[in-house]
Design a protein around this motif. Structure first.
Motif, PDB file in Angstrom:
ATOM      1  N   THR A 200       5.936  -3.193   7.712  1.00  0.00           N
ATOM      2  CA  THR A 200       4.941  -3.002   6.334  1.00  0.00           C
ATOM      3  C   THR A 200       3.643  -2.834   6.821  1.00  0.00           C
ATOM      4  OG1 THR A 200       6.734  -3.901   5.146  1.00  0.00           O
ATOM      5  CG2 THR A 200       4.670  -3.172   3.923  1.00  0.00           C
ATOM      6  N   TYR A 204       0.330  -0.549   6.199  1.00  0.00           N
ATOM      7  CA  TYR A 204      -0.879  -0.861   5.354  1.00  0.00           C
ATOM      8  C   TYR A 204      -2.146  -1.028   6.097  1.00  0.00           C
ATOM      9  CZ  TYR A 204      -2.730  -2.896   1.366  1.00  0.00           C
ATOM     10  OH  TYR A 204      -3.375  -3.039   0.107  1.00  0.00           O
TER      11      TYR A 204
ATOM     12  N   GLY B 452       8.306  -5.932  -2.075  1.00  0.00           N
ATOM     13  CA  GLY B 452       7.887  -4.998  -2.134  1.00  0.00           C
ATOM     14  C   GLY B 452       7.149  -4.626  -3.369  1.00  0.00           C
ATOM     15  N   SER B 503       1.067   5.544   3.732  1.00  0.00           N
ATOM     16  CA  SER B 503       1.814   4.469   3.158  1.00  0.00           C
ATOM     17  C   SER B 503       3.181   4.952   3.063  1.00  0.00           C
ATOM     18  CB  SER B 503       1.228   3.908   1.787  1.00  0.00           C
ATOM     19  OG  SER B 503       0.849   2.762   1.868  1.00  0.00           O
ATOM     20  N   ALA B 507       7.017   3.993   4.354  1.00  0.00           N
ATOM     21  CA  ALA B 507       8.045   3.461   3.398  1.00  0.00           C
ATOM     22  C   ALA B 507       9.382   4.277   3.727  1.00  0.00           C
ATOM     23  CB  ALA B 507       7.651   3.412   1.940  1.00  0.00           C
ATOM     24  N   ALA B 522      11.740  -0.979   1.517  1.00  0.00           N
ATOM     25  CA  ALA B 522      10.994   0.364   1.815  1.00  0.00           C
ATOM     26  C   ALA B 522      11.235   1.131   0.404  1.00  0.00           C
ATOM     27  CB  ALA B 522      11.609   1.097   2.933  1.00  0.00           C
ATOM     28  N   LEU B 525       8.651   0.011  -2.303  1.00  0.00           N
ATOM     29  CA  LEU B 525       7.249   0.630  -1.650  1.00  0.00           C
ATOM     30  C   LEU B 525       7.164   2.079  -1.653  1.00  0.00           C
ATOM     31  CD1 LEU B 525       5.302  -1.585  -0.402  1.00  0.00           C
ATOM     32  CD2 LEU B 525       5.841  -0.720   1.808  1.00  0.00           C
TER      33      LEU B 525
END
Lengths: 379, 588
Positions: A200, A204, B452, B503, B507, B522, B525
């Motif tokens: 993640t 980010y 998430g 982003s 994901a 995921a 997100l």
């Protein structure tokens, strides 16, 4: 807060600025040092992999008054050849880890532990992991990492330009190295949750970098049509202008993660929440640092090699030298930089800029102020 | 003041903020309404939050291309059948990634047994039918099966159709032992027509000699007494009894078995063909002979040999002894009768529907499925701990949200009203969509998904910050609020789109390549990133446009977060210069 707002304004004006790009060698050095430390930590300490990677069983009991050593004594005979690692969690429950057991054995061990601790078998949570599972997760993670890197490089190269894409990916790798290094050095346990968090961070960390690059793109839009500032100077200015934004987005992103870390670590003890949050926290912090101190200076460095930008730098330096010779008073003040912006309405006048007006008037006619307005709007 | 004029102009160029707001509110109402109408007002919880057992199976194969979508789907079908056949409620089986199968068994019902079932390999065999009967509960077994024996229907008890000559010994109201013997007698008689050696076997003895003779070429149709007793007592409608029926049966044993729907019971001979020797099975509609839906299967070398042997034997028998049963995990999937000797391939026809034909061909394909499964991860969570984790996640979310709101409030003051409202809208949309996705696509909220969603609070709030900082930048340039919003938006929009795209990309990649729990993370997100874009475009921006007309914000009230003084703009200068500036803006 208004003082911070004020700072935001002064950063925007260029009254206060930190020379990120100028001091880039210092920060490259810092980053290389951190990376080295991380790599050494990784080589020396290695990563402490959780049971998911080696295969084994984890049992979690409900809240219990037994102490760790009592439990260890009680279950000593249950686990056969492998030893059990017993942990007390924040909730008062116990976590018993046994490596190298298969599914069938685990079920037996579970019932033995249940009888020894005087619990019902179904109250004990059990996780049994095959030995190749962790490997599979990591392989998938690496696969995802590579695919993501390729896609994002392509996307950034299209949305911005290849130099920014390269810089962004280098910053990204830098973040990952730091995060992995922190895990190696501090000795946090690496679980699939950690891997999730790390993946993640990819998205980010880039979010931050993209916000900075977007500002940079705007500031340097018509860079070759002026000869007052070099690319590096404009890059630095844009960085300072977006500094408040970067800090705010980072803080706001870190706050929920901090909450997760606090609750995950404090209330639930070890677990998925904690693992994800920890790697996110470390990765996000590294990401904020790298997008400011590494990504933009790298772009500037790469850009300065571009012939066009090189020529610009030469022009700027020549002009400055000429100016310096011509008039002792008219020195280029960096805070006058607004006028280099293509913003047509810089008339939110700032007295500080007044001294540089002459510089403005010296601009060649070709310099395109937008919408056909005379450049001498300042009357 | 100049503001009104500008206001008209900017509102014209910015479309109708009211419409966008109405659209998103309508969407919210529709989603909420849908949520209540469908009755799913809370998101479905995953195993780690609700309690239960989750098993991840990883496919292994020594053939290079064996792990493909078709094979995996067949395996999922079979496992689904096995797990749900145990009477476990709502166990779900799904593929994940290219080579994993996730089995989620909710708390309660024999989850332990289900777990064991999932682990063992399913076994497909072709066995000759020695006797069959409609299922009856054990206590009432005698009379109904006896009456059924009078009829010639294939589902009736074995004895009458098996032999027409010998004693119709299936006397009505016979005791269970008598009934058992009756069947045995009948079968013996039946086998007498086929082979003298078998008929010589005393019915009471399990008789290894009988099987020995059978293996020399003729079919061994003798039924050991204990099986006959078991057969009579068997109640196929009892799921537990069925599950325990043939736990340790070997292919070389004779067994009693139930049909999969539990309506018929069988005594079956030793396995004649191993399901592994099925090379291909498919279903199709027979247009040429008008047999309706049929299932076609073909065998490999060994299979063809075995199959032709058994069919040549079976075709000489009479019903039901001319049937072979296709058993999966010792349950009879289908028991077609054989009329001629068949070899390499065969067609099964009868009263198939499209679904039942496909089901059968799936089962048959499973025999040829070159896959074995390893248990990669078995997680059992007690409901108590699941609740605790959910609780922890919710607290973390609440604390995170509160911290973000406090920070926004402190830094942006009045502007944070917009941000907080947008966050609320975003949260409401996320919640309703999650609740609806449960029944729609089987989405289950697990711990990483909660995680998430919490992380997404930050990402969503970041978009607002980008927008607000843009507006402030424009204010610093000396604009008043409405043009600042109008000019700040296109730039903020680009930043938000680019960064949200990155982003979302991460994901999406994570979702596609990841396994197990990572996918839940995921998914949330990605979903929240999409919703973030929707909320910023349809809610935050229009709301900001509308609020920019309000005096509180437009005049830069100290608490509005837009106070020019706090931002460092010197008001006197602005006032002096504004009239000239305005005319220029108009041209722009």
């Amino acid at each position: 807060m208004s003082r911070l707002g004020n700072l935001g304004h002064r950063l925007h004006r260029g009254e206060v600025a930190y020379d990120f790009v100028g001091k880039r060698r210092l920060w490259y050095g810092v980053s290389i040092l951190i990376t080295l430390v991380a790599v050494i930590g990784l080589v020396v300490n290695g990563l402490k992999l959780s049971i998911e990677f080696s295969g084994g069983a984890v049992f979690t009991t409900p809240k219990s008054s037994l102490s760790v050593s009592e439990v260890q004594n009680k279950i000593a005979g249950d686990t056969g050849s492998s030893t059990a690692v017993v942990q007390k969690l924040g909730t008062g429950s116990l976590r018993i880890q046994i490596s190298d057991v298969g599914t069938a054995e685990a079920a037996q061990i579970q019932s033995k532990i249940a009888t020894d601790l005087g619990l019902k078998s179904q109250d004990i949570n059990e996780q049994v992991v095959g030995p190749s599972w962790g490997q599979e997760i990591s392989n998938k993670a690496i696969e995802g990492l590579v695919i993501f890197m390729i896609l994002v490089t392509i996307y950034l190269a299209i949305a911005f330009e290849w130099r920014k894409a390269v810089a962004a990916v280098i910053a990204l790798i830098h973040d990952l190295t730091i995060t992995v290094g922190v895990y190696a050095i501090v000795g946090f346990e690496v679980s699939p949750g950690t891997v999730i968090g790390l993946l993640t961070v990819l998205g980010y960390s880039l979010y931050d970098t993209v916000v900075v690059f977007d500002g940079l793109k705007e500031t340097t839009k018509d860079i070759t049509k002026q000869n007052r500032f070099t690319y590096s100077e404009l890059a630095n200015r844009s960085l300072n202008q977006t500094l408040v934004r970067s800090i705010n987005t980072t803080v706001v992103a870190l706050l929920p993660v901090a909450a997760l870390l606090f609750v995950g670590g404090g209330l639930l003890g070890a677990g998925m929440l904690n693992d994800i949050a920890l790697s996110l926290f470390v990765g996000l912090a590294a990401g904020a640092y790298s997008s400011i101190f590494i990504a933009t200076p790298l772009v500037a460095d790469l850009k300065e090699r571009d012939p066009e930008i090189k020529a610009l730098k030469k022009r700027v330096l020549a002009k400055r030298a000429a100016d310096a010779r011509k008039a002792e008073t008219a020195t280029d003040e960096p805070q006058d930089a607004d006028q280099a912006d293509d913003d047509e309405e810089a008339e939110g006048a700032h007295p500080a800029a007044a001294g540089a007006v002459s510089g403005q008037r010296n601009q060649p006619a070709s310099r395109s102020r937008s919408k056909n307005r005379p450049s001498g709007k300042r009357r | 003041m100049a503001a009104p004029k500008k206001g008209r102009r900017s509102s014209g160029s910015q479309g109708y903020p009211g419409r966008a707001l109405a659209a998103i509110l309508l969407a919210m109402v529709a989603l909420t309404g849908g949520m209540f109408l469908s009755g799913h007002t809370t998101p479905r919880l995953g195993i780690d939050l609700a309690g239960g057992t989750s098993i991840t199976l990883t496919a292994k194969s020594n053939q290079p291309n064996a792990i493909n979508k078709t094979n995996m789907n067949t395996a999922v079908d079979i496992i689904n059948r096995r797990v749900n056949g145990l009477g476990v409620s709502e166990a779900e089986v799904q593929t994940q990634g290219s080579n994993n199968i996730i089995v989620n068994i909710p708390k309660g019902t024999n989850s332990k047994q289900a777990e064991e079932q999932v682990g063992t390999t399913a076994q497909l065999y072709f066995r000759p039918v020695l006797a069959m009967a409609a299922n009856t509960s054990a206590s009432a077994s005698a009379s109904p099966s006896a009456s059924a024996s009078g009829s010639a229907s294939p589902s009736a008890s074995a004895s009458p159709s098996a032999k027409s000559t010998s004693s119709a010994s299936a006397a009505p109201s016979a005791s269970s032992t008598k009934q058992g013997r009756a069947v045995t007698d009948g079968l013996k008689a039946a086998s007498a027509t086929a082979s003298a050696s078998a008929s010589a076997t005393p019915p009471a003895s399990p008789s290894p000699s009988a099987s020995a003779t059978a293996s020399t070429g003729t079919l061994d149709t003798s039924i050991p007494n204990d099986l006959a007793t078991k057969f009579t007592a068997l109640d196929c409608s009892n799921a537990k009894e069925r599950a325990n029926l043939n736990l340790n049966a070997k292919p070389t044993d004779k067994i009693v078995a139930c049909s999969q729907d539990g309506t018929e019971k069988y005594i079956l001979g030793v396995s004649a063909v191993d399901g592994k020797n099925v090379s291909k099975a498919s279903s199709g509609y027979d247009t040429q002979q008008g047999n309706g839906w049929i299932v076609t299967l073909s065998f490999d070398g060994t299979g063809s040999k075995d199959f032709s042997k058994i069919t040549s034997q079976l075709s000489q028998q009479t019903d039901p002894n001319n049937r072979f049963a296709i058993t999966l995990d010792n349950e009879v999937v289908s028991a077609p009768s054989v009329t001629t000797t068949l070899s390499g391939s065969a067609e099964i026809y009868g009263s198939f529907t499209q679904t039942s034909a496909e089901d059968l061909s799936n089962v048959l394909s499973y025999g040829s499925l070159p896959l074995t499964f390893d248990k990669s991860d078995v997680t059992t969570v007690s409901p108590a701990v699941g609740g605790e984790q959910l609780h922890g996640g919710l607290i973390a979310g609440a604390v995170g949200l509160a911290l973000v709101v406090l920070y926004l409030l402190a830094y942006y003051r009045g502007l944070s009203f917009v941000a907080v409202l947008s966050l609320v809208v975003s949260a409401a949309l996320t919640y309703t969509i999650m609740a609806l996705l449960g029944p729609a696509i089987g989405f289950a909220l697990n711990l990483p998904a909660v995680c998430g969603a919490i992380v997404a609070i930050g990402i969503t709030a970041d978009s607002f910050i980008v927008f607000f900082e843009r507006i402030r930048d424009e204010l610093r340039e000396g604009r008043s609020l409405q043009p600042a919003v109008a000019r700040g938006w296109p730039r903020a929009r680009r930043t938000i789109l680019v960064s949200d795209f990155v982003s979302f990309l991460s994901a999406a990649v994570l979702f596609v390549v990841s396994v197990s729990k990572v996918q839940g993370f995921a998914f949330t997100l990605g979903l929240t990133t999409l919703l973030d874009v929707a909320v910023v475009f349809l809610f935050t921006k229009p709301l900001m446009t509308i609020l920019a007309r309000r005096k509180f914000y437009a005049s830069g009230h100290p608490w509005s977060g837009l106070d020019p003084r706090a931002l460092g703009v010197q008001p006197p200068l602005r006032r002096v210069r504004r009239p000239a500036a305005r005319s220029e803006v108009k041209e722009a």
